[in-house]
Design a protein around this motif. Sequence first.
Motif, mmCIF file in Angstrom:
data_model
loop_
_atom_site.group_PDB
_atom_site.id
_atom_site.type_symbol
_atom_site.label_atom_id
_atom_site.label_comp_id
_atom_site.label_asym_id
_atom_site.label_seq_id
_atom_site.Cartn_x
_atom_site.Cartn_y
_atom_site.Cartn_z
ATOM 1 N N ASP A 8 8.498 5.168 3.553
ATOM 2 C CA ASP A 8 9.558 4.702 2.655
ATOM 3 C C ASP A 8 10.310 5.925 2.155
ATOM 4 O O ASP A 8 9.806 6.684 1.322
ATOM 5 N N LEU A 9 11.524 6.117 2.665
ATOM 6 C CA LEU A 9 12.347 7.268 2.276
ATOM 7 C C LEU A 9 12.932 7.048 0.890
ATOM 8 O O LEU A 9 13.474 5.979 0.601
ATOM 9 N N GLY A 10 12.872 8.077 0.042
ATOM 10 C CA GLY A 10 13.425 7.934 -1.296
ATOM 11 C C GLY A 10 12.733 6.814 -2.039
ATOM 12 O O GLY A 10 13.373 5.867 -2.507
ATOM 13 N N CYS A 11 11.402 6.912 -2.141
ATOM 14 C CA CYS A 11 10.589 5.780 -2.609
ATOM 15 C C CYS A 11 10.802 5.448 -4.076
ATOM 16 O O CYS A 11 10.361 4.395 -4.541
ATOM 17 N N GLY A 12 11.443 6.345 -4.829
ATOM 18 C CA GLY A 12 11.771 6.032 -6.219
ATOM 19 C C GLY A 12 10.527 5.787 -7.052
ATOM 20 O O GLY A 12 9.664 6.652 -7.190
ATOM 21 N N ASN A 13 10.394 4.576 -7.589
ATOM 22 C CA ASN A 13 9.230 4.262 -8.416
ATOM 23 C C ASN A 13 8.064 3.704 -7.609
ATOM 24 O O ASN A 13 7.049 3.307 -8.172
ATOM 25 N N GLY A 14 8.190 3.667 -6.286
ATOM 26 C CA GLY A 14 7.093 3.248 -5.427
ATOM 27 C C GLY A 14 6.905 1.751 -5.311
ATOM 28 O O GLY A 14 5.910 1.285 -4.732
ATOM 29 N N HIS A 15 7.859 0.976 -5.814
ATOM 30 C CA HIS A 15 7.688 -0.486 -5.838
ATOM 31 C C HIS A 15 7.590 -1.068 -4.424
ATOM 32 O O HIS A 15 6.732 -1.925 -4.158
ATOM 33 N N LEU A 16 8.443 -0.615 -3.518
ATOM 34 C CA LEU A 16 8.386 -1.129 -2.149
ATOM 35 C C LEU A 16 7.037 -0.779 -1.512
ATOM 36 O O LEU A 16 6.436 -1.612 -0.822
ATOM 37 N N CYS A 17 6.562 0.429 -1.735
ATOM 38 C CA CYS A 17 5.254 0.819 -1.195
ATOM 39 C C CYS A 17 4.163 -0.104 -1.714
ATOM 40 O O CYS A 17 3.267 -0.523 -0.958
ATOM 41 N N GLN A 18 4.220 -0.452 -2.998
ATOM 42 C CA GLN A 18 3.231 -1.364 -3.570
ATOM 43 C C GLN A 18 3.322 -2.745 -2.932
ATOM 44 O O GLN A 18 2.302 -3.380 -2.664
ATOM 45 N N VAL A 19 4.544 -3.210 -2.699
ATOM 46 C CA VAL A 19 4.732 -4.514 -2.059
ATOM 47 C C VAL A 19 4.113 -4.515 -0.664
ATOM 48 O O VAL A 19 3.409 -5.458 -0.276
ATOM 49 N N LEU A 20 4.357 -3.455 0.102
ATOM 50 C CA LEU A 20 3.827 -3.383 1.460
ATOM 51 C C LEU A 20 2.305 -3.284 1.455
ATOM 52 O O LEU A 20 1.632 -3.931 2.268
ATOM 53 N N CYS A 21 1.755 -2.490 0.549
ATOM 54 C CA CYS A 21 0.293 -2.394 0.442
ATOM 55 C C CYS A 21 -0.309 -3.747 0.082
ATOM 56 O O CYS A 21 -1.358 -4.136 0.609
ATOM 57 N N ALA A 22 0.344 -4.471 -0.815
ATOM 58 C CA ALA A 22 -0.151 -5.786 -1.221
ATOM 59 C C ALA A 22 -0.149 -6.776 -0.067
ATOM 60 O O ALA A 22 -0.943 -7.728 -0.051
ATOM 61 N N ARG A 23 0.728 -6.558 0.914
ATOM 62 C CA ARG A 23 0.776 -7.428 2.083
ATOM 63 C C ARG A 23 -0.165 -6.952 3.186
ATOM 64 O O ARG A 23 -0.141 -7.493 4.295
ATOM 65 N N GLY A 24 -0.937 -5.906 2.914
ATOM 66 C CA GLY A 24 -1.987 -5.506 3.838
ATOM 67 C C GLY A 24 -1.685 -4.306 4.695
ATOM 68 O O GLY A 24 -2.538 -3.889 5.493
ATOM 69 N N PHE A 25 -0.506 -3.723 4.565
ATOM 70 C CA PHE A 25 -0.199 -2.520 5.339
ATOM 71 C C PHE A 25 -0.992 -1.351 4.748
ATOM 72 O O PHE A 25 -0.914 -1.073 3.562
ATOM 73 N N ALA A 26 -1.739 -0.669 5.598
ATOM 74 C CA ALA A 26 -2.731 0.288 5.115
ATOM 75 C C ALA A 26 -2.367 1.742 5.378
ATOM 76 O O ALA A 26 -3.171 2.630 5.089
ATOM 77 N N ALA A 27 -1.191 1.998 5.929
ATOM 78 C CA ALA A 27 -0.796 3.380 6.230
ATOM 79 C C ALA A 27 0.637 3.611 5.768
ATOM 80 O O ALA A 27 1.530 3.953 6.548
ATOM 81 N N VAL A 28 0.861 3.398 4.468
ATOM 82 C CA VAL A 28 2.193 3.504 3.867
ATOM 83 C C VAL A 28 2.323 4.850 3.167
ATOM 84 O O VAL A 28 1.442 5.255 2.409
ATOM 85 N N THR A 29 3.436 5.524 3.431
ATOM 86 C CA THR A 29 3.751 6.790 2.764
ATOM 87 C C THR A 29 5.104 6.655 2.072
ATOM 88 O O THR A 29 6.052 6.128 2.658
ATOM 89 N N GLY A 30 5.187 7.130 0.843
ATOM 90 C CA GLY A 30 6.456 7.161 0.131
ATOM 91 C C GLY A 30 6.831 8.596 -0.191
ATOM 92 O O GLY A 30 5.997 9.353 -0.689
ATOM 93 N N THR A 31 8.058 8.983 0.122
ATOM 94 C CA THR A 31 8.519 10.328 -0.211
ATOM 95 C C THR A 31 9.782 10.247 -1.056
ATOM 96 O O THR A 31 10.583 9.317 -0.918
ATOM 97 N N ASP A 32 9.928 11.227 -1.920
ATOM 98 C CA ASP A 32 11.120 11.311 -2.754
ATOM 99 C C ASP A 32 11.392 12.773 -3.055
ATOM 100 O O ASP A 32 10.447 13.573 -3.157
ATOM 101 N N VAL A 33 12.648 13.120 -3.221
ATOM 102 C CA VAL A 33 13.020 14.494 -3.537
ATOM 103 C C VAL A 33 12.656 14.852 -4.977
ATOM 104 O O VAL A 33 12.587 16.020 -5.328
#
Length: 217
Positions: A50-75
């Motif tokens: 997740d590029l420019g993950c901000g507050n990480g909300h999208l990463c949390q959504v994906l993890c909650a749906r079972g995706f187990a290899a999620v990375t979030g980066t932000d400047v």
Amino acid sequence: QSTWGVTSSETPEDKFAALYLWYGDEPLLAIAVLLESSLIAASRTSRILDLGCGNGHLCQVLCARGFAAVTGTDVSEPAVAICEHMQATHLAVNPSAARAVFAVDDICATHLAPCSFDVVIDKGCLDAIVLERADDLDDGESPLDLLCDGVTHVLRPGGFYVVVSCTTKRAELESRLCAASAAWAFVTDASQLLSEEGRELLELLVFRLGACDPSSS
């Protein structure tokens, strides 16, 4: 980084509440549905960035749906710190939940390893770069060109680039990507997954690196 100019006197929860979430919740379900569709067919172990993950909300959504290899980066270092804090808070309540990895990184000058992701999601990172770095040039390359170079670097051949944007149309982005690598191909406009109101503002586009037939993977 100006988007994340929060003060050290605020608590992490206050900072999280104040952070600007690009486009609200509108594209989150659409992105998840797209990843799970037969088009991308991301597995639970697919490496998702997740590029420019901000507050990480999208990463949390994906993890909650079972995706187990999620990375979030932000400047922004404060943004990444808040992502980690909020995830720790969530894991304290749900210790068996999937865990995302967060890191400070600028995709325009990335330190991420080459070919290290199967899917790159860009929900507003491109737009932030276009809006905030419009006048910046690095050796004659625009920030958008540098972003396309960075995505090409981190994505494996055959991987997907999923873009939610309100500033850059398909033709321009496709041209910039193809300048970074001739292997890029446009796959589909998935904006139909957005609400009618969302489609008035946003485009949801899918590109693939390596002109492979998706059905053959």
